[in-house]
Motif scaffolding. Structure first.
Motif, short mmCIF file in Angstrom:
data_model
loop_
_atom_site.label_atom_id
_atom_site.label_comp_id
_atom_site.label_asym_id
_atom_site.label_seq_id
_atom_site.Cartn_x
_atom_site.Cartn_y
_atom_site.Cartn_z
N ALA A 187 0.84 -1.21 0.00
CA ALA A 187 0.00 0.00 0.00
C ALA A 187 0.87 1.26 0.00
O ALA A 187 0.58 2.23 -0.70
CB ALA A 187 -0.93 -0.01 1.21
N ASN A 223 0.73 3.96 -3.03
CA ASN A 223 0.18 5.30 -2.74
C ASN A 223 1.25 6.35 -2.49
O ASN A 223 0.94 7.53 -2.37
CB ASN A 223 -0.73 5.24 -1.51
N LYS A 256 2.64 6.91 0.14
CA LYS A 256 2.48 7.33 1.53
C LYS A 256 1.85 6.16 2.27
O LYS A 256 1.38 5.21 1.64
CB LYS A 256 1.65 8.60 1.67
N SER A 262 -0.84 4.05 4.50
CA SER A 262 -2.30 3.98 4.67
C SER A 262 -2.59 2.66 5.39
O SER A 262 -1.69 1.85 5.61
CB SER A 262 -2.99 4.03 3.30
N GLU A 276 1.13 11.90 11.25
CA GLU A 276 0.35 12.41 10.11
C GLU A 276 1.20 13.38 9.28
O GLU A 276 1.21 13.32 8.05
CB GLU A 276 -0.93 13.12 10.59
N ASN A 286 3.79 11.57 7.33
CA ASN A 286 3.20 10.88 6.18
C ASN A 286 2.78 11.84 5.07
O ASN A 286 3.01 11.58 3.89
CB ASN A 286 1.98 10.07 6.65
N GLU A 287 2.19 12.96 5.45
CA GLU A 287 1.62 13.88 4.45
C GLU A 287 2.65 14.86 3.88
O GLU A 287 2.59 15.20 2.70
CB GLU A 287 0.46 14.68 5.07
#
Length: 197
Positions: A28, A32, A34, A36, A141, A144-145
């Motif tokens: 995943a 992606n 990133k 998830s 977060e 990751n973002e």
């Protein structure tokens, strides 16, 4: 080699850190670019710039739930932000002359730093140490973002290196290792994490 210094595969803008996961999380993440689900955003995640220390930790991808080695390229400014926020996992006197100060900082830390013995390609401990950085759930977060630039699956490379080491072909295996060099730190960051300039 000095005992405490960061060695990493880095460019002008990014630094590579390693993590090992099961196939579902890794697949995943690569698809992606990133993390998830089933990745957990509610627990700390540890990132490591030393490939061989990651190999020691995951036993070359042979430990359960660590079959896939990911090379995560993150922004250098984000890496340095993490180090500025970091608190060592133990009250080293060279960094915290007053253990009470460490206790307070440790309780409120968003990022943790630990120095572990570096390994060579045979898995032997070396005289110098390797850094690992724990990103707490308060920053995951953002990690990751905003921090991640690219995620690569290094599992095929890991398998190739493992296969060569099992055959005793250590020189051939060494040629496949990512090239890591000393990462430059400001005096303030070096002091913060107990590194040596």
């Amino acid at each position: 080699m000095k005992e405490f210094e960061i060695r990493a595969d880095y460019t002008r803008d990014t630094i590579v850190v390693y993590q090992a996961y099961n196939k579902a999380i890794a697949k995943a993440a690569v698809e992606n670019q990133k993390f998830s689900a089933p990745f957990s955003f509610s627990r700390m995640t540890w990132i490591k710039p030393s490939f061989l220390w990651m190999m020691e930790r995951s036993n070359y991808g042979q430990k359960p739930n660590q079959e896939c080695t990911l090379a995560i390229h993150i922004k250098r400014e984000a890496w340095e932000k993490a180090l500025v926020l970091a608190v060592l996992t133990s009250p080293e006197k060279r960094v915290y002359p007053n253990p009470k100060v460490w206790e307070e900082e440790f309780e409120n830390a968003k990022v943790y730093v630990q120095w572990d013995p570096e390994r060579n390609i045979k898995g032997n401990k070396l005289e110098y140490r390797s850094i690992q950085v724990g990103i707490s759930r308060y920053l995951i977060e953002e990690f990751n973002e905003d921090w991640i630039v690219k995620i690569e699956d290094y599992s095929p490379l890991v398998k190739k290196i493992l296969s060569l080491t099992k055959q005793g072909e250590f020189n051939k295996a060494k040629k496949l290792l990512p090239i890591e060099k000393i990462y430059p730190l400001s005096y303030e960051i070096a002091q913060r994490i107990g590194s040596e300039n």
